[in-house]
Scaffold this active site. Sequence first.
Site, PDB file in Angstrom:
ATOM      1  N   SER A   1       7.305   4.113  -0.372  1.00 23.63           N
ATOM      2  CA  SER A   1       6.298   4.523   0.621  1.00 23.63           C
ATOM      3  C   SER A   1       6.978   5.181   1.811  1.00 23.63           C
ATOM      4  O   SER A   1       6.419   6.061   2.460  1.00 23.63           O
ATOM      5  CB  SER A   1       5.518   3.297   1.103  1.00 23.63           C
ATOM      6  OG  SER A   1       5.068   2.567  -0.002  1.00 23.63           O
TER       7      SER A   1
ATOM      8  N   GLN B   1      15.005  -8.832  -3.074  1.00 24.12           N
ATOM      9  CA  GLN B   1      13.681  -9.418  -2.855  1.00 24.12           C
ATOM     10  C   GLN B   1      13.228 -10.149  -4.117  1.00 24.12           C
ATOM     11  O   GLN B   1      12.812 -11.315  -4.069  1.00 24.12           O
ATOM     12  CB  GLN B   1      12.696  -8.309  -2.493  1.00 24.12           C
ATOM     13  CG  GLN B   1      11.250  -8.731  -2.507  1.00 24.12           C
ATOM     14  CD  GLN B   1      10.335  -7.641  -1.975  1.00 24.12           C
ATOM     15  OE1 GLN B   1      10.176  -7.513  -0.775  1.00 24.12           O
ATOM     16  NE2 GLN B   1       9.736  -6.871  -2.858  1.00 24.12           N
TER      17      GLN B   1
ATOM     18  N   ASP C   1      13.815  -3.269  -5.261  1.00 25.94           N
ATOM     19  CA  ASP C   1      14.047  -4.272  -4.209  1.00 25.94           C
ATOM     20  C   ASP C   1      14.648  -5.506  -4.888  1.00 25.94           C
ATOM     21  O   ASP C   1      14.021  -6.569  -4.935  1.00 25.94           O
ATOM     22  CB  ASP C   1      12.719  -4.585  -3.525  1.00 25.94           C
ATOM     23  CG  ASP C   1      12.092  -3.328  -2.947  1.00 25.94           C
ATOM     24  OD1 ASP C   1      12.587  -2.835  -1.940  1.00 25.94           O
ATOM     25  OD2 ASP C   1      11.126  -2.803  -3.549  1.00 25.94           O
TER      26      ASP C   1
ATOM     27  N   GLY D   1       0.795  -1.225   0.000  1.00 31.06           N
ATOM     28  CA  GLY D   1       0.000   0.000   0.000  1.00 31.06           C
ATOM     29  C   GLY D   1       0.827   1.274   0.000  1.00 31.06           C
ATOM     30  O   GLY D   1       2.014   1.245  -0.334  1.00 31.06           O
TER      31      GLY D   1
ATOM     32  N   HIS E   1       4.568   1.697  -7.895  1.00 36.36           N
ATOM     33  CA  HIS E   1       3.550   0.649  -7.953  1.00 36.36           C
ATOM     34  C   HIS E   1       2.761   0.750  -9.259  1.00 36.36           C
ATOM     35  O   HIS E   1       2.472  -0.257  -9.894  1.00 36.36           O
ATOM     36  CB  HIS E   1       2.557   0.799  -6.783  1.00 36.36           C
ATOM     37  CG  HIS E   1       3.168   0.663  -5.424  1.00 36.36           C
ATOM     38  ND1 HIS E   1       3.057   1.640  -4.462  1.00 36.36           N
ATOM     39  CD2 HIS E   1       3.894  -0.328  -4.851  1.00 36.36           C
ATOM     40  CE1 HIS E   1       3.670   1.249  -3.354  1.00 36.36           C
ATOM     41  NE2 HIS E   1       4.194   0.070  -3.568  1.00 36.36           N
TER      42      HIS E   1
HETATM   43  P1  AMP Z   1       6.041  -2.329  -1.485  1.00 42.15           P
HETATM   44  O1  AMP Z   1       4.654  -1.795  -1.443  1.00 42.15           O
HETATM   45  O2  AMP Z   1       7.076  -1.349  -1.054  1.00 42.15           O
HETATM   46  O3  AMP Z   1       6.166  -3.681  -0.811  1.00 42.15           O
HETATM   47  O4  AMP Z   1       6.359  -2.598  -3.025  1.00 42.15           O
HETATM   48  C1  AMP Z   1       5.523  -3.377  -3.836  1.00 42.15           C
HETATM   49  C2  AMP Z   1       6.206  -3.591  -5.167  1.00 42.15           C
HETATM   50  O5  AMP Z   1       6.482  -2.324  -5.769  1.00 42.15           O
HETATM   51  C3  AMP Z   1       7.563  -4.316  -5.038  1.00 42.15           C
HETATM   52  O6  AMP Z   1       7.693  -5.231  -6.114  1.00 42.15           O
HETATM   53  C4  AMP Z   1       8.548  -3.183  -5.149  1.00 42.15           C
HETATM   54  O7  AMP Z   1       9.810  -3.576  -5.639  1.00 42.15           O
HETATM   55  C5  AMP Z   1       7.837  -2.269  -6.141  1.00 42.15           C
HETATM   56  N1  AMP Z   1       8.348  -0.900  -6.068  1.00 42.15           N
HETATM   57  C6  AMP Z   1       8.491  -0.136  -4.947  1.00 42.15           C
HETATM   58  N2  AMP Z   1       9.043   1.059  -5.255  1.00 42.15           N
HETATM   59  C7  AMP Z   1       9.271   1.050  -6.585  1.00 42.15           C
HETATM   60  C8  AMP Z   1       9.829   1.986  -7.518  1.00 42.15           C
HETATM   61  N3  AMP Z   1      10.275   3.193  -7.117  1.00 42.15           N
HETATM   62  N4  AMP Z   1       9.908   1.647  -8.816  1.00 42.15           N
HETATM   63  C9  AMP Z   1       9.460   0.429  -9.239  1.00 42.15           C
HETATM   64  N5  AMP Z   1       8.913  -0.504  -8.422  1.00 42.15           N
HETATM   65  C10 AMP Z   1       8.825  -0.203  -7.114  1.00 42.15           C
END
Ligand code: AMP
Length: 270
Positions: free
Chosen positions: A181, A149, A146, A27, A33
């Site tokens: 986030s 991950q 990430d 979120g 995202h």
């Molecule tokens: P999170 O909500 O932070 O767990 O991220 C959910 C997904 O969004 C994960 O696959 C992250 O790697 C991806 N994500 C987060 N920030 C970015 C970004 N700046 N650019 C591209 N993907 C992202």
Amino acid sequence: MKIILNNNSLFKSLRPFNDIGFVPTMGSIHEGHLSLIERSNRTCKKTIVSIFVNPKQFNNKKDFKNYPTNIKKDIKILKKTKKVDFLYIPKFKDIYNNKKSNIKITKKDKVLCAKYRKGHFEGVLDVMERLTNLVNPKKIFMGKKDYQQYFLIKNYLKDKFKTSIIPCKTIRDKNKMALSSRNNHLDLNGIKKASFLSRSLIKLKRSLTKNKKIKQNLRIQMKYFEKFLKIKIEYLELRSIKDLTISNTVRDSRLFVAYYIDNVRFIDNF
Ligand code: AMP
């Protein structure tokens, strides 16, 4: 966009479809995202986004409590894209309703965040296995921001599911700071520091091409940034994108960084 709040509704809604793209998130939806959602929407017939702040991947209770959430705003943003078919917002019991997992990160994978955040990736792999079981997607879209991950999930899920894991590029703001986030926690001064570091690391990576003593050079640079920006850097390492081992050459490698600004932890790679 159909909002799904429990597993019964999830199974019913997804049953007719077999070409499903899945974007798992915690979120606080931002452009990073949205870029994954766009990719899924272009590639798959149906796109499902999940919002679940997974308590099991937080090695620090305070970090979990402080994780930014704003579900109303998220729903509004996701609806507006017109690219999300289903939004899955499970409860803890929807995810953790069956047997305990016994996931162990191997010694060779205990590098970068796996070294510094005890239990974090065990929690990530656990929730991703459970979500993949529930959603049964054809493709999962993940951000390269990430990278570790993505790397661990891809290797872990490949023997268990037919699902492909699609890596997607990191979205940055105009000052090269990766969207996250956690950026919501920073004041203007913090944002300035993170932007300076991001721009500097892009330049540093380029300069490494000509540099033979990469490991020593990175140690010096790390100390310099810590002193100059008054921040704590946990690691700054050049590693192979194939297996995340330490690399002596820029080719097929990324510069991985984890740092703290105002007690908030950030990661990135260049
Ligand atoms: P999170 O909500 O932070 O767990 O991220 C959910 C997904 O969004 C994960 O696959 C992250 O790697 C991806 N994500 C987060 N920030 C970015 C970004 N700046 N650019 C591209 N993907 C992202």
